[in-house]
Design an enzyme around this catalytic site. Structure first.
Site, PDB file in Angstrom:
ATOM      1  N   LYS A   1      33.096  39.587  45.558  1.00  0.00           N
ATOM      2  CA  LYS A   1      34.513  39.934  45.896  1.00  0.00           C
ATOM      3  C   LYS A   1      34.571  39.966  47.189  1.00  0.00           C
ATOM      4  CE  LYS A   1      37.690  43.077  43.760  1.00  0.00           C
ATOM      5  NZ  LYS A   1      37.722  44.428  43.154  1.00  0.00           N
TER       6      LYS A   1
HETATM    7  C1  E4P Z   1      40.970  45.129  41.702  1.00  0.00           C
HETATM    8  O1  E4P Z   1      39.984  44.321  41.636  1.00  0.00           O
HETATM    9  C2  E4P Z   1      40.826  46.397  42.209  1.00  0.00           C
HETATM   10  O2  E4P Z   1      39.966  47.066  42.093  1.00  0.00           O
HETATM   11  C3  E4P Z   1      42.133  47.281  41.616  1.00  0.00           C
HETATM   12  O3  E4P Z   1      42.582  46.729  40.603  1.00  0.00           O
HETATM   13  C4  E4P Z   1      43.016  48.038  42.468  1.00  0.00           C
HETATM   14  O4  E4P Z   1      43.951  49.151  41.586  1.00  0.00           O
HETATM   15  P1  E4P Z   1      44.590  50.126  42.103  1.00  0.00           P
HETATM   16  O5  E4P Z   1      45.699  49.653  42.994  1.00  0.00           O
HETATM   17  O6  E4P Z   1      44.816  51.014  40.890  1.00  0.00           O
HETATM   18  O7  E4P Z   1      43.723  50.891  43.036  1.00  0.00           O
END
Ligand code: E4P
Length: 218
Positions: free
Chosen positions: A87
């Site tokens: 990522k």
């Molecule tokens: C994406 O991969 C992130 O880990 C995540 O979806 C962020 O979500 P949030 O905005 O609820 O923290």
């Protein structure tokens, strides 16, 4: 649409896996910290634990923000398990890192995407997944789902292979809207996935079926 769970909580991952509808997992440094997973060794072990539960893509995020650092970290992460997806944040050096990993056949998830232009760049750089954050856009009075629709249109126009991974999904309605918009994947909490199965008429109907069965068989 593929269902990923957005958590580093092993119990929730196991519960979603046991349901038989889980296709993968996404994590981020905040989700790791929330579970009390700190230190490189523990974080690496946690990724391995997740990979042992789910046979599907598991996103593991780099914390470097320079090209060399992202490459170094990403190569270590990718070597951990064949299901690891590196990522990478949507920043200048992140684009270069996406291209580097794409050329090497290493799967990537471009994270922290908030605009169609960013999603276009991620696809051009060969990202495997692009993660538009729908919930965080909603948080600032911008329709996150409109971004999913926009990216779907752009990717379809040019037949980009990059998969739209709707992230920051917060509730059940987000999942439905992602499916309507043609998102390839959504990642959200277990509560949002379990919300899909709830309907009061199902409960009322089942109660009546069981009561009638009892009457007929007593
Ligand atoms: C994406 O991969 C992130 O880990 C995540 O979806 C962020 O979500 P949030 O905005 O609820 O923290």
């Amino acid at each position: 649409m593929k269902f990923f769970i957005d958590t580093a909580n092993l119990e929730q991952i196991k519960e979603a896996e046991a349901l038989g509808v889980l296709d993968g997992v996404t994590t981020n440094p905040s989700l790791m910290a929330k579970e009390g997973i700190t230190g490189q060794e523990n974080i690496i072990q946690h990724y391995l634990d997740i990979c042992a539960i789910v046979d599907g893509p598991v996103s593991a995020e780099v914390i470097s923000t320079d090209f060399e650092g992202m490459i170094r970290e990403g190569e270590v992460l990718a070597a951990l398990h064949p299901n690891i997806v590196v990522k990478i944040p949507m920043i200048h050096d992140g684009i270069k890192a996406l291209r580097y990993f794409s050329n090497k056949g290493i799967k990537t998830n471009c994270t922290l995407v908030f605009s169609a232009g960013q999603a276009l760049l991620a696809a051009k750089a060969g990202a495997t997944y692009v993660s538009p954050f729908v919930g965080r856009l909603d948080d600032v009075s911008t329709d996150g789902m409109e971004l999913i629709e926009q990216i779907r249109l752009i990717y379809d126009n040019y037949m980009y292979d990059t998969q739209i991974l709707a992230a920051s999904v917060r509730h059940t309605m987000h999942i439905i809207k992602c499916a309507e918009a043609g998102s390839d994947v959504m990642t959200g909490p277990l509560s949002a996935i379990l919300g899909l199965l709830k309907h009061p008429l199902t409960d009322i109907g089942l109660e009546k079926f069981l009561a009638d069965y009892k009457k007929g068989n007593s």
